[in-house]
Design an enzyme around this catalytic site. Structure first.
Site, PDB file in Angstrom:
ATOM      1  N   GLU A 164       0.808  -1.231   0.000  1.00 20.06           N
ATOM      2  CA  GLU A 164       0.000   0.000   0.000  1.00 20.06           C
ATOM      3  C   GLU A 164       0.837   1.275   0.000  1.00 20.06           C
ATOM      4  OE1 GLU A 164      -3.237  -0.185   2.802  1.00 20.06           O
ATOM      5  OE2 GLU A 164      -4.180  -1.816   1.701  1.00 20.06           O
ATOM      6  N   GLU A 367      -5.182  -8.542  -0.491  1.00 23.01           N
ATOM      7  CA  GLU A 367      -5.950  -8.343   0.747  1.00 23.01           C
ATOM      8  C   GLU A 367      -7.393  -8.087   0.382  1.00 23.01           C
ATOM      9  OE1 GLU A 367      -4.584  -5.495   3.716  1.00 23.01           O
ATOM     10  OE2 GLU A 367      -2.494  -6.044   3.289  1.00 23.01           O
TER      11      GLU A 367
HETATM   12  C1  BGP Z   1      -4.577  -2.589   4.883  1.00 22.54           C
HETATM   13  C2  BGP Z   1      -3.231  -2.964   5.410  1.00 22.54           C
HETATM   14  C3  BGP Z   1      -3.222  -4.073   6.393  1.00 22.54           C
HETATM   15  C4  BGP Z   1      -4.485  -4.255   7.179  1.00 22.54           C
HETATM   16  C5  BGP Z   1      -5.770  -3.889   6.493  1.00 22.54           C
HETATM   17  C6  BGP Z   1      -6.985  -3.745   7.375  1.00 22.54           C
HETATM   18  O1  BGP Z   1      -4.566  -1.259   4.565  1.00 22.54           O
HETATM   19  O2  BGP Z   1      -2.356  -3.323   4.374  1.00 22.54           O
HETATM   20  O3  BGP Z   1      -2.039  -4.005   7.117  1.00 22.54           O
HETATM   21  O4  BGP Z   1      -4.404  -4.076   8.512  1.00 22.54           O
HETATM   22  O5  BGP Z   1      -5.643  -2.716   5.745  1.00 22.54           O
HETATM   23  O6  BGP Z   1      -6.963  -2.515   8.018  1.00 22.54           O
HETATM   24  P1  BGP Z   1      -7.223  -2.322   9.549  1.00 22.54           P
HETATM   25  O7  BGP Z   1      -6.224  -3.204  10.233  1.00 22.54           O
HETATM   26  O8  BGP Z   1      -6.984  -0.907   9.836  1.00 22.54           O
HETATM   27  O9  BGP Z   1      -8.615  -2.739   9.776  1.00 22.54           O
END
Ligand code: BGP
Length: 466
Positions: A164, A367
């Site tokens: 990201e 993801e």
């Molecule tokens: C993405 C990231 C992750 C992850 C996910 C969910 O942006 O790459 O590291 O954590 O989001 O986000 P959050 O943990 O804030 O719910």
């Protein structure tokens, strides 16, 4: 009938600082995320990165669970501060061994490792030479990449450069990835990251001609909140600043005319050397990995609205305002998760098609998932039917996109097992496996299979036929 190819890389995803814990063990040095608790604007003390899911100790058990689900792939990140000890580049052999053992165990279980080289956890020693503000960042990232390629290149086929990259520029403060000492503009930081990424891609091509390497931004279709021309203009501009500029640079080798004009219009300048221009031209990826949680809906926003928005921090999916360009608003047509993130599986299909249409490269969804306050029942079960429903819809969307001709090679949703959210603690869970700890109490870290575990196992077994 679904359309998943036989070789489809079903699996799931994690990142080192959110799952490993043991931040002071095994010779690991401090990263910017280790002190996030103290710096963040959310309730203090809930992030729990210090122990996380203690995967550093439980990794074998965790891989056994992935194997039980039938994973074909596992996307994880290597912790840069576990591998490199200081600005001189001294290598931590214990760290090298940790990931070597992990990769061997995956291969033993016929699980393809997909390695993110850098997922938010910048080693603090980089601050000594200017951190993300400086072009030194890219030089140190290249030396670190060399160590990874030398040590794991014979076993790892799929490499992801920077997780990201776009979120550093867009919500860097909320998720804690930008140092408090940083003085550079967000676009300069983005550029320094782009150069770092290009250095890694170029080196990978030289050292590992059979490997595949790609970027891993967060990409999401953008809707206009209304048919007002001003809102649609905001949508078009938002598309650029939220999505395309990060992929255009790596896939096409130059900043787009749109972005160059935007910089001019906002009186911003990037510091770019002629060597960097050349490097960016030549370092092309083999595929595009991207993270997808939901779409965004935007309307026009004035600079004054931007100033106001600074009081409520944005995260990866909501509350984002780009001065003079637009701001995200709620989409009344979409359901929301417990944490307010909108659910839009049709948006995933459209996002896949938009990316493919623009770049014609193979893609991987690295993801996708639903964060929830899962409840452990008295008889140690987690009935996460909402997660099953979420995945079911998104898998149908992927299948539909495949039918429409996109080249999708893998799906590693977030997350393989419970881990710590970027900014909302362990209470926001994503895994197929529950880790028994809560926000304020580290319990025994016992792993418990959720209902979605058994469901996903069947999806993989039937190649998505469920
Ligand atoms: C993405 C990231 C992750 C992850 C996910 C969910 O942006 O790459 O590291 O954590 O989001 O986000 P959050 O943990 O804030 O719910």
């Amino acid at each position: 009938m679904n359309k998943f190819p036989k070789s489809f890389l079903w699996g799931a995803s994690t990142s080192a600082y959110q799952i490993e814990g043991s931040i002071k063990q095994g010779g690991k040095v401090e990263s910017i995320m280790d002190t996030f608790d103290e710096r963040q604007s959310y309730p203090k003390g809930i992030t729990g990165f210090k122990t996380a899911s203690n995967h550093y100790k439980h990794w074998k058990e965790d891989i056994a669970l992935m194997a039980e689900m039938g994973f074909k792939s596992y996307r994880f990140s290597i912790s840069w501060p576990r591998i490199i000890k200081n600005v001189k580049g001294d290598v931590n052999l214990e760290g090298i061994k940790f990931y070597n053992d992990l990769i061997d165990e995956l291969l033993k279980n016929k699980i393809e490792p997909i390695v993110t080289m850098f997922h938010f956890d910048t080693p603090n020693f980089i601050e000594e030479v200017g951190g993300l503000d400086s072009s030194n960042f890219g030089k140190l990232f290249e030396s670190y990449s060399k160590v990874l390629f030398e040590n794991y290149g014979s076993k790892v086929k799929y490499w992801l450069t920077i997780n990201e990259l776009n979120m550093f520029a867009l919500v860097g403060q909320t998720i804690g990835v930008i140092s408090e000492n940083s003085k550079a503009t967000k676009w300069q930081i983005m550029h320094n990251l782009n150069v770092a990424q290009a250095r890694a891609i170029k080196l990978c091509k030289q050292m590992l001609p059979n490997a595949k390497i790609g970027p891993a931004p967060n990409i999401a279709t953008v809707y206009s909140a209304s048919s007002k021309p001003q809102d649609y203009t905001a949508k078009l501009n938002f598309d650029q600043l939220r999505n395309w500029i990060y992929l255009d640079i790596v896939c096409r080798g130059d900043y787009s005319e749109w972005f160059k004009n935007f910089l001019k219009a906002t009186n911003e300048e990037l510091f770019i050397t002629p060597e960097e221009v050349e490097l960016l031209k030549t370092a092309k990826p083999d595929f595009i990995a991207f993270n997808y949680y939901s779409t965004l809906t935007v309307e026009h926003a004035t600079v004054a609205e931007y100033e106001k928005s600074l009081k409520t921090p944005a995260d990866q999916q909501s509350g984002l305002v780009i001065p003079g360009v637009g701001k995200t608003v709620k989409n009344p047509n979409l359901e929301k998760t417990q944490f307010g993130w909108e659910i839009d599986s049709i948006g995933l299909k459209n996002t896949l098609k938009e990316i493919y249409d623009r770049y014609q490269l193979p893609m991987m969804i690295t993801e996708n998932g639903i964060g929830a306050r899962d409840v452990l029942t008295d008889d140690n079960k987690i009935h996460d039917d909402y997660r099953i429903e979420y995945y079911q819809k998104h898998i149908i969307a992927m299948s539909d996109a495949l039918k429409d001709g996109v080249d999708l090679i893998g799906y590693t949703p977030w997350s393989a097992i419970d881990l710590v959210s970027t900014h909302e603690g362990i209470g926001k869970r994503y895994g197929f496996v529950y880790v028994n700890r809560d926000e304020f109490d580290e319990k025994d870290m016992k792993r418990i299979r959720k209902d979605s575990f058994y469901w996903y196992k069947d999806v993989i077994k039937t190649n998505g036929k469920k």
